[in-house]
Each structure stands twice: as C-alpha cells, then as structure tokens.
Design an enzyme around this catalytic site. Structure first.
Site: not given
Ligand code: SAM
Length: 275
Positions: A86, A137, A155, A158
C-alpha cells in the site's frame, strides 16, 4: 438497501462496517483483493477478507512500524520494506532526510496498482525518486542481499499464504545477514489478545538471532482486538536508549518522543508472552 462488510477475525469474533461503495474487487495470482469505501473508516484495503489498512487509522500502524526503528538507528540511509504494497511505510520512511533509498519488496504487483489508484494518500511516495518498487518474494530478496541495509521492516499480511515464511527463524537469520553490522529490523507481529503463541515464538526466534530484542505496542482500531505488536531486533542500537533530543518532529499523528518510550511499556499479560 444497506450493505455491510464483515471480517471474521477469528471463528468467534468479527468487525463489521457499513459500506458506502465497493470500488474494486479482483482475484490476483496471490490473493483476493477488495477496495471498499466505508462510512466509519473511509477507503479500506482488504486482502483475502482481512483488513490491511484504512484511510482513517492507517497512520498509527505506518508511523509505528517506521519511526521506532528509524529513530533507533542514528543514521538510516538504506531501508527495505518486505510487503507493505500500500506504500504507507515508504511514505513514512521518506520523511527521514537521511534516507537515500527505500526499497519496497512486495510479492503482489496488483496490491501496488490498486493502492496507487484508490489510496493516493497512503501510496503517495511510491513514485518518489528515493523509492524503488521490487515485485518479488521478500524471502528470496533477503537471501540475495548481504550486509546492505540499515533498517529492514516486515510489513506483512497475517501468517497465511505467501506470508507464512515471513514468520520463521530462517527468515530472521536472512534479515540479520542482509543488514549492515549495526542494522535494525522490525516486524508486525499481531495481537497479544489473539496471537499470544505467535508473539512468544517470534520473539524467541528474534532473540536467538539478534543481540537486542524488544516488543512494542500500538492501538489500531481495525485490527483484531485493537491492540497490536511489533517485534524489533537490533545488532547494536537499543530502542530504549534513544535520546529524546535525537527524535525530530516530522509531522506525526501518533508517534512522538513520548510514544517512542511508552510503546515499550508492556502490560503484565503482554510481558509474560516474552519472558
Ligand atoms: N499493514 C498490514 C497489516 O498488518 O495487515 C500489512 C499491509 S501490506 C498490504 C501486506 C503485504 O504483504 C500484502 O500486500 C502482501 O501481498 C505482502 N506479502 C505477503 N507475503 C509476502 C512475501 N512473501 N513477500 C513480499 N510481500 C509479501
């Protein structure tokens, strides 16, 4: 007709908001993405049915994940955010003049696109010349960078789907190795009311990898239970020893000199999780 959004946060608990308008819904390669406008919290990013951020309360989480580690480090120049598509963390990081480069490492390019389109207040800094967006990733990214960053923030969503591997000791070890010799790391680590076991296990892993480990708190009304934790690991600098005079006023809405200190004061039931 009234439309309501409900997130089932656990099998017995949920949050419900009245919807003003549904702005976007899609299924990406990694997750279900929804952008809804709600009466109470404004526009809201929802991934796999879970609230990620909202216009009304996003400042709490983004300021607390960013400024606590950034003021713990005396001169952060190169910073990475794992997840955070975001853009809210990047916006806060770039408030620090010392930062020369902030890399966003987000696995899902659709989250970045949707946030740029519907959450401009949050994603505003993603086109800054000091920001670099890598669609990758985060687990692979940290394995491929050594001794490079002053601060790394996780960031993440879950610990389900692509984020499972962001909550394990091997990942913290890779982060340790991707940091410079005095680097600082922080990860969002969920609610002490609902995820106590996870907090205990992450803290133990971080303690085994970093010489300094600390847990701190903030209040995010749209996250399960409202009370949220961050786990910080540091190679050299202790967040509890930051001089107040070194904390510059940067247009904060939640973080402050006082909050920097207060956030580490843990109620006994939370302290117990990390003792
Ligand atoms: N503030 C938030 C919360 O605690 O709910 C987190 C927001 S941010 C949108 C979380 C992001 O982590 C998502 O867009 C997701 O696609 C990303 N994400 C999940 N696993 C990931 C990974 N292995 N590598 C990079 N990004 C990842």
């Amino acid at each position: 007709m009234e439309l309501w959004y409900t997130e089932k946060q656990t099998k017995d608990l949920g949050i419900t908001c009245k919807i003003k308008e549904t702005l976007h819904v899609e299924k990406s390669e990694f997750q279900h993405i929804a952008l809804i406008d709600t009466n109470q919290y404004g526009r809201m990013l929802v991934l796999d049915g879970t609230v990620q951020t909202t216009i009304q309360d996003e400042f709490v989480y983004h300021e607390m994940i960013s400024h606590v580690p950034l003021f713990t480090h005396p001169n952060p120049r190169k910073v990475a955010v794992i997840g955070g598509g975001d853009g809210g963390s990047i916006r806060e990081i770039l408030k620090h003049k010392s930062v020369e480069k902030a890399c966003l490492v987000e696995i899902d390019k659709k989250v970045v696109e949707v946030s740029k389109r519907y959450l401009p207040e949050i994603s505003v800094a993603l086109d800054d010349s000091r920001a670099q967006v890598c669609i990758e990733d985060g687990i692979e990214f940290v394995k491929n960078h050594k001794n490079e960053f002053d601060v790394i923030m996780v960031d993440s969503t879950d610990p389900v789907g692509p984020a499972v591997g962001l909550f394990v000791k091997g990942f913290y070890q890779s982060i340790h190795d991707a940091l410079k010799e005095d680097g600082v790391f922080v990860a969002q680590t969920e609610s002490p009311f609902l995820n106590g076991e996870l907090i205990t296990s992450v803290y133990k892993d971080v303690q085994e990898v970093f010489p300094i480990a600390r847990l701190y708190l903030c209040c995010v009304p749209t996250y399960p239970s409202g009370m949220w934790t961050f786990t910080l690991g540091s190679k050299k600098f202790d967040p509890l020893k930051v001089e107040e005079n070194n904390i510059e006023e940067l247009d904060f809405k939640y973080y402050s000199k006082e909050i920097h200190k207060a956030a580490f004061a843990l109620p006994p039931f939370v302290k117990k999780l990390v003792e």
